[in-house]
Write a protein that holds these residues in place. Structure first.
Motif, short mmCIF file in Angstrom:
data_model
loop_
_atom_site.label_atom_id
_atom_site.label_comp_id
_atom_site.label_asym_id
_atom_site.label_seq_id
_atom_site.Cartn_x
_atom_site.Cartn_y
_atom_site.Cartn_z
N ALA A 40 0.83 -1.20 0.00
CA ALA A 40 0.00 0.00 0.00
C ALA A 40 0.86 1.25 0.00
CB ALA A 40 -0.92 0.00 1.22
N MET A 41 1.92 1.25 0.81
CA MET A 41 2.79 2.42 0.87
C MET A 41 3.47 2.68 -0.46
SD MET A 41 2.49 4.18 3.51
CE MET A 41 3.65 5.45 3.00
N SER A 42 3.95 1.63 -1.13
CA SER A 42 4.63 1.87 -2.40
C SER A 42 3.64 2.33 -3.46
CB SER A 42 5.44 0.66 -2.85
OG SER A 42 4.63 -0.48 -2.90
N THR A 43 2.42 1.77 -3.46
CA THR A 43 1.38 2.22 -4.38
C THR A 43 1.06 3.69 -4.12
OG1 THR A 43 0.39 0.02 -4.49
CG2 THR A 43 -1.00 1.87 -5.15
N PHE A 44 0.93 4.04 -2.84
CA PHE A 44 0.60 5.42 -2.47
C PHE A 44 1.72 6.37 -2.89
CE2 PHE A 44 0.42 8.97 0.57
CZ PHE A 44 -0.88 9.38 0.35
N ARG A 45 2.96 5.97 -2.64
CA ARG A 45 4.09 6.84 -2.98
C ARG A 45 4.22 7.00 -4.49
NH1 ARG A 45 7.24 4.41 1.37
NH2 ARG A 45 7.27 5.89 3.11
N ASN A 46 3.97 5.93 -5.25
CA ASN A 46 4.05 6.03 -6.71
C ASN A 46 3.01 7.00 -7.24
OD1 ASN A 46 6.05 4.13 -6.69
ND2 ASN A 46 4.73 2.42 -7.23
N GLY A 47 1.84 6.99 -6.58
CA GLY A 47 0.80 7.94 -6.95
C GLY A 47 0.15 7.66 -8.29
N ARG A 48 0.57 6.61 -8.95
CA ARG A 48 0.04 6.35 -10.29
C ARG A 48 -1.44 6.02 -10.27
NH1 ARG A 48 4.85 3.50 -11.18
NH2 ARG A 48 3.78 1.53 -10.82
N GLU A 49 -1.89 5.41 -9.18
CA GLU A 49 -3.30 5.01 -9.12
C GLU A 49 -4.20 6.20 -8.78
OE1 GLU A 49 -3.92 2.01 -9.96
OE2 GLU A 49 -1.89 1.19 -9.85
N GLY A 50 -3.61 7.28 -8.29
CA GLY A 50 -4.38 8.46 -7.96
C GLY A 50 -5.42 8.23 -6.90
N CYS A 51 -5.12 7.39 -5.91
CA CYS A 51 -6.10 7.05 -4.89
C CYS A 51 -6.46 8.26 -4.05
CB CYS A 51 -5.56 5.94 -3.99
SG CYS A 51 -5.30 4.41 -4.91
N ARG A 52 -7.75 8.35 -3.70
CA ARG A 52 -8.25 9.50 -2.95
C ARG A 52 -8.63 9.15 -1.51
NH1 ARG A 52 -10.65 13.49 -5.99
NH2 ARG A 52 -10.86 14.52 -3.97
N ALA A 53 -8.61 7.87 -1.18
CA ALA A 53 -8.97 7.45 0.18
C ALA A 53 -8.31 6.11 0.46
CB ALA A 53 -10.49 7.34 0.34
N LEU A 54 -8.13 5.82 1.76
CA LEU A 54 -7.56 4.56 2.19
C LEU A 54 -8.63 3.76 2.93
CD1 LEU A 54 -5.10 2.66 2.90
CD2 LEU A 54 -4.86 4.01 4.99
N LEU A 55 -8.80 2.50 2.53
CA LEU A 55 -9.68 1.58 3.25
C LEU A 55 -8.80 0.42 3.68
CD1 LEU A 55 -13.12 0.25 1.94
CD2 LEU A 55 -11.56 -1.09 3.32
N THR A 56 -8.55 0.29 4.97
CA THR A 56 -7.60 -0.74 5.39
C THR A 56 -8.11 -1.61 6.52
OG1 THR A 56 -5.31 -1.14 6.12
CG2 THR A 56 -6.39 0.83 7.01
N ASP A 57 -7.78 -2.88 6.43
CA ASP A 57 -7.95 -3.79 7.54
C ASP A 57 -6.89 -3.43 8.59
OD1 ASP A 57 -8.85 -5.92 9.03
OD2 ASP A 57 -7.95 -7.47 7.79
N ILE A 58 -7.10 -3.81 9.83
CA ILE A 58 -6.12 -3.50 10.87
C ILE A 58 -5.01 -4.55 10.90
CG2 ILE A 58 -5.73 -3.08 13.32
CD1 ILE A 58 -7.51 -0.98 11.98
N ASN A 59 -5.39 -5.81 10.92
CA ASN A 59 -4.41 -6.89 10.99
C ASN A 59 -4.05 -7.36 9.60
OD1 ASN A 59 -4.54 -6.92 13.89
ND2 ASN A 59 -6.52 -7.94 13.67
N LEU A 60 -2.82 -7.06 9.18
CA LEU A 60 -2.40 -7.34 7.82
C LEU A 60 -1.26 -8.35 7.79
CD1 LEU A 60 -2.47 -3.65 6.57
CD2 LEU A 60 -4.09 -5.44 5.96
N GLY A 61 -1.38 -9.42 8.55
CA GLY A 61 -0.34 -10.43 8.51
C GLY A 61 0.92 -9.96 9.21
#
Length: 128
Positions: A40-61
């Protein structure tokens, strides 16, 4: 198609992830799904997806948690909309969630999810 707001979805369980994707699509959003906080962090930093909000589970392995992920994203974009989904971590939300975030407990109805994202984006989209 290109006008839909893209939501960064972080969920390590494939079934729940596809359920969330469907719910967002029904609500008129696009889902950009990853399965770990690190991805998620690398996707967010790349910015290519242009995401406008984060929807996240708490426990991610094994990696960073949803709490930590949201904090890291907020360090980059201070007012980024955050929606947590969780089955067990809700009691920690007040102490660990970021300001202005929303939490939905599993199990939830698809419409709840889309409504929460719309609500979060309410302030963000009107200024466009």
């Amino acid at each position: 198609m290109g006008n839909a707001v893209s939501v960064l979805v972080v969920e390590d369980e494939a079934l729940i992830c596809s359920f969330i994707e469907e719910a967002l699509l029904e609500g008129g959003f696009e889902a950009c799904s990853v399965h770990s906080g690190e991805a998620a962090m690398s996707t967010f930093r790349n910015g290519r997806e242009g995401c406008r909000a984060l929807l996240t589970d708490i426990n991610l392995g094994d990696g960073i948690s949803g709490w930590e992920l949201a904090r890291q994203i907020r360090e980059i974009t201070p007012d980024f909309p955050v929606l947590y989904v969780t089955s067990a971590s809700a009691p920690d939300w007040e102490s660990r969630g970021v300001n202005g975030s929303v939490l939905i407990q599993k199990p939830f109805a698809p419409a709840q999810l889309a409504a929460a994202i719309s609500q979060l984006l309410g302030g963000a989209t009107s200024s466009d």
